[in-house]
Design an enzyme around this catalytic site. Structure first.
Site, PDB file in Angstrom:
ATOM      1  N   GLN A  18       2.727  67.633  73.499  1.00 30.84           N
ATOM      2  CA  GLN A  18       3.470  67.385  72.266  1.00 30.84           C
ATOM      3  C   GLN A  18       3.322  65.912  71.902  1.00 30.84           C
ATOM      4  OE1 GLN A  18       7.293  69.232  71.956  1.00 30.84           O
ATOM      5  NE2 GLN A  18       7.917  67.939  70.247  1.00 30.84           N
ATOM      6  N   LYS A  75      13.966  66.235  63.233  1.00 30.89           N
ATOM      7  CA  LYS A  75      12.558  66.474  63.552  1.00 30.89           C
ATOM      8  C   LYS A  75      12.221  65.882  64.920  1.00 30.89           C
ATOM      9  CE  LYS A  75      11.584  68.592  59.745  1.00 30.89           C
ATOM     10  NZ  LYS A  75      12.990  68.982  59.536  1.00 30.89           N
ATOM     11  N   ASP A  76      11.240  66.489  65.585  1.00 33.90           N
ATOM     12  CA  ASP A  76      10.843  66.065  66.918  1.00 33.90           C
ATOM     13  C   ASP A  76      10.398  64.610  66.939  1.00 33.90           C
ATOM     14  OD1 ASP A  76      10.418  68.758  68.728  1.00 33.90           O
ATOM     15  OD2 ASP A  76      10.110  69.127  66.597  1.00 33.90           O
ATOM     16  N   LYS A  77      10.689  63.960  68.060  1.00 37.75           N
ATOM     17  CA  LYS A  77      10.246  62.576  68.240  1.00 37.75           C
ATOM     18  C   LYS A  77       8.768  62.521  68.591  1.00 37.75           C
ATOM     19  CE  LYS A  77      11.222  58.335  70.814  1.00 37.75           C
ATOM     20  NZ  LYS A  77      12.216  57.609  71.653  1.00 37.75           N
ATOM     21  N   GLN A 159      14.511  71.420  73.182  1.00 36.07           N
ATOM     22  CA  GLN A 159      14.965  70.194  72.521  1.00 36.07           C
ATOM     23  C   GLN A 159      16.465  70.225  72.250  1.00 36.07           C
ATOM     24  OE1 GLN A 159      12.570  72.317  71.501  1.00 36.07           O
ATOM     25  NE2 GLN A 159      10.937  71.296  70.369  1.00 36.07           N
TER      26      GLN A 159
END
Length: 361
Positions: A18, A75-77, A159
């Protein structure tokens, strides 16, 4: 949480990192922005930053409080993400001097209202799978056809539970008065993680039941699912979808719309296959509509009446859209593009595809 996958294929070997190069998320707004109003909507591309960190960076530069900045979702880091944030338009001139190595403002448009949590339609994803052999690529193509047909469980992704994976445990302690958190925002966040954990465990139990119905005769299944009469088990086994709708189930028009209680099981199961409705699981809390009958018997163990946050219903099943896949043999890479409704996790799809927990680098 040890996840129970609904598909039955063997694990597929590939590597998923990721990173901003291999994981791209684009937020799709719920509505077009008007072009006029007291708020300025910014379309922003960021990488290696959480949404909270992005908000802090912008608020510091603009000299405003973080709460004055609106956003639709987190939102994802560890990704390249495109999302919309809103600021009071009167501070727009200060953006001319804004410069950050991980943030780029792509578009600006005025709008009447501040963006609120949940004001998005969904997200579009690009994901690169690495170290993928030609044979495993063929396996992926076969699994993707199943996913296109039947959809996937709408588990909360890892998450949701924090870097240490224990936010839900803190949330349970808060709900039961065993721990205090002074920040209202932090308290709500941790209680939400606990609600999410209960939802995931309920969904896992329901997938287990669906697998029992698929693999055993009614008389055999009755020993493993004693709360359901044999005649009812026979009726459930006739439902075409792998995830079985129970009498008294709360159903949700898909992807948006009202909830209602399942009554005509034959009709509801047909509409489920046609992607018109889906079961809706409980986020335990106050004021949430309760399921009935057999469905409630399976839901009751995952209700915690100590939770004083407002409860709600969440889609238990989703249907990924615009699902495209291509294999680049010389690089041993597979590339996935797809769209998910808001609140759904791309990593859940990847884990269903891999049929194993994905190690995130």
């Amino acid at each position: 949480m040890e996840r129970l996958y609904y598909l039955n294929h063997a694990p597929i070997d590939f590597h998923f990192a990721q990173t901003p190069r291999d994981f791209v998320v684009e937020e799709i707004p719920l509505y077009p922005f008007s072009g006029a109003g007291e708020h300025l909507v910014l379309k922003i591309r960021k990488r290696n930053l959480s949404t909270f960190e992005l908000v802090d960076i912008l608020s510091s530069h603009l000299g405003i409080k973080s709460r004055e900045i609106g956003y639709a979702g987190l939102k994802d880091k560890s990704a390249l993400t495109l999302q919309h944030l809103s600021i009071p338009a009167k501070f727009g001139d200060k953006l001319e001097a804004f410069d950050h190595p991980e943030v780029k403002i792509l578009e600006q448009v005025r709008h009447e209202n501040k963006i609120r949590i949940g004001h998005l339609k969904g997200n579009r994803f690009f994901i690169r799978l690495k170290k993928l052999s030609p044979l495993n690529s063929l396996k992926i193509q076969g699994v993707l056809e199943e996913i296109k047909r039947w959809g996937i469980p709408n588990y909360f992704g890892y998450q949701r539970f924090g870097n240490d994976g224990n936010n839900h445990e803190i949330g349970r302690k808060i709900a039961h008065g065993e721990q205090r958190v002074t920040s209202p925002k932090r308290r709500t966040f941790l209680l939400s993680a606990y609600q999410s954990k209960l939802f995931n465990e309920w969904l896992k139990e329901r997938i287990k039941l669906s697998k029992i119905l698929a693999e055993f005769t009614p008389s055999e299944a009755s020993r493993l699912a004693p709360m359901i009469p044999v005649e009812q088990l026979k009726a459930l086994q006739k439902q075409p979808h792998p995830f079985k709708i129970l009498p008294g189930e709360i159903l949700h028009h898909y992807p948006h719309g009202k909830i209602f209680v399942a009554e005509d099981m034959e009709e509801e199961s047909r509409r489920f296959v046609e992607k018109d409705i889906v079961p809706a699981g409980l986020l335990s809390g106050t004021k949430a509509k309760s399921s009935e009958g057999i469905a409630h018997l399976y839901e009751a163990p995952f209700i915690d009446e100590k939770i004083q946050e407002q409860g709600s219903r969440r889609l238990a099943w989703i249907f990924p859209e615009d699902l495209e896949y291509r294999y680049i043999e010389e690089e041993a890479h597979g590339e996935l593009n797809f769209y998910l409704p808001k609140g759904s996790y791309a990593t859940v799809l990847i884990e269903e595809l891999a049929h194993r927990e994905i190690k995130i680098d």
